[in-house]
Design an enzyme around this catalytic site. Sequence first.
Site, mmCIF file in Angstrom:
data_model
loop_
_atom_site.group_PDB
_atom_site.id
_atom_site.type_symbol
_atom_site.label_atom_id
_atom_site.label_comp_id
_atom_site.label_asym_id
_atom_site.label_seq_id
_atom_site.Cartn_x
_atom_site.Cartn_y
_atom_site.Cartn_z
ATOM 1 N N CYS A 147 0.865 -1.171 0.000
ATOM 2 C CA CYS A 147 0.000 0.000 0.000
ATOM 3 C C CYS A 147 0.904 1.224 0.000
ATOM 4 C CB CYS A 147 -0.972 -0.020 1.177
ATOM 5 S SG CYS A 147 -0.188 -0.188 2.792
ATOM 6 N N HIS A 149 25.724 -1.795 15.986
ATOM 7 C CA HIS A 149 25.778 -1.925 14.522
ATOM 8 C C HIS A 149 27.123 -1.379 14.053
ATOM 9 C CE1 HIS A 149 24.763 -1.405 10.273
ATOM 10 N NE2 HIS A 149 23.699 -2.164 10.481
#
Length: 608
Positions: free
Chosen positions: A27, A530
């Site tokens: 969508c 990270h």
Amino acid sequence: MGKYEQLAKDIIKNVGGKENVLSLTHCVTRLRFQLKDEGKANTDVLKNMDGVVTVMQTAGQYQVVIGNHVPDVFKDVCEVAGISGGEGSGEKVKRKFSEAALDIISGIFMPSIGILCASGILKGVNIILDMAGLIPAASGLGQILAGAADAMFWFFPIILGFNAFKKLGGNPYLGMTLGAALCYPALQGVNLNVLGFNVNATYTSTMLPILVMSFIAVPMEKWLNKVVPDVVKTFVVPAVVLFVCVPVGFCLIGPAANEVGAIINNVIQGAYGFSPIVAGILLGFLWQLLVMVGCHVLVVLPMMMGLMAGEPQPLMAVVAFPSFVQTGAVFAIWLKSKNKKLKTIALPAWISGIFGVTEPAIYGVTLPNGKQFILTCVGAGVIGGLSVLLGVSQFTMGGMGVFALPAMIDPANGSGSIISAVIVAVAAIVIGFIIAFVTYKDKKEAVIENKEEKLVKGREVICSPLNGNVLPLSEAKDDAFAQGLLGNGVAIDPADGKVVSPVDGTVMTLFPTKHAIGLVSDNGAEILIHLGMDTVKLDGKYFEAHVKQGDKVKKGDVLVTCDVEAIKAEGYSMITPVIVTNTADYLDVVEMASGTVKAGDDIISCLN
């Protein structure tokens, strides 16, 4: 392959692989998977992944929220998985009826929603140009533009036939041909004598007739493909389906489906007529919740049918305004907050909210501040009632946010409904702004200054996993980290490649590429380290893991080592975000250090 190739690969891997994907659509902001087994998906990994806002699991769909650029990500995901949108492994899985129904409806309508909205916007623009005398509707150019705006609506059965057959597993070009037969000009609104019965029907701008025909024609096509010899099935099967389904559909199914559509529209209008203002208030209040769980299409579908039938839809107008309330609230928070991270998130969130895309505002700003989300829903309810009170209606499909307003221009009285719509939109922004400006307060950090250290009451302290320089998280060259979408924390420019545990806890996630590691402290803090930006592309080169997933670790234990200089020589930044991914579970997560630190120094406090 596009620029989101690596993100696409990571998404496919963490939804359980392409063999676990039954179907995929998208969508405005999210990828909508139907998975064979949702238990195979690594939801926590996806939620913490660069480029993913969050994950929603509802009504049989596994929804990965991406943001405004979801069409580009969708293309790369389809290419990586080797599937076409809407297709997948082809396997079947037993699901609840409600889940299957939602998946089918979404799969049929979602692919065409964007073009429907664009056509509605163009219709509104054409009216404005005609009213201003710039391009009269009767002029040659005006008629051409009218054709461009009306084409999607006029021939919608063709589009739906294609989508329905594709979703149901039939030949989509056969579905398109069935839709075209229903729209054949010489058959519209004329008296036809068929086997002694008089038929007079019009199917342009309809939805139900082609949908019902598709549910009959696809099983017929599949059965014929099994019994007709391969040497002739390519042309015999579609010929038989057309020969049977077009007359039956035109003369029997179509009139019945049109009648059902009229009944549904009358029921909606009757419910609306019972208490219009209450209906507007309830729909306005619930709309953002429906969007969050992905069920809003079920509410909109009957109203779309009414629009196709030429009936103005006041409740369709109502759902356009909650985004303006969110926008006003987030704008106020952006102005009022002194939290730099929150301001960084709020700025793009309220800008995208103007155009009706509210996921960044909801997930990044109002929902984490629970009370603000509830208050914006209340404000949206008030605006829904105001919209109905002022007689605002939607006359065609439209876009979102400001692009929804042209759809509220009454072709018969252009200045009426649109003026009221603009008033409601402005009121929605003002109400959202006032609500947030009056009620929003930055979370208190409960900090006591003691020389150069910040001592925090009721805290859990997270230590530095690296030697290096502490930087604001906003300096990470990745929006998901820099905007705090994955959680609050700091960034570290490492002096060496030795990564140690910042807490006593458990290794919950160790990426195969070893560039990122997730831990849960014994006190419940969920921490993501990270190593570098885009270093996942190195596929583990220069990284060595010293622990495995599930290991218990003590503060200071070596987790990973890497060759910092070699990684930099490959062209990658080694700026390393260290974030608390469950930031929402704490009163606040604050930085405790800046400048040079050693591994083991306190850098983050989680306030309980």
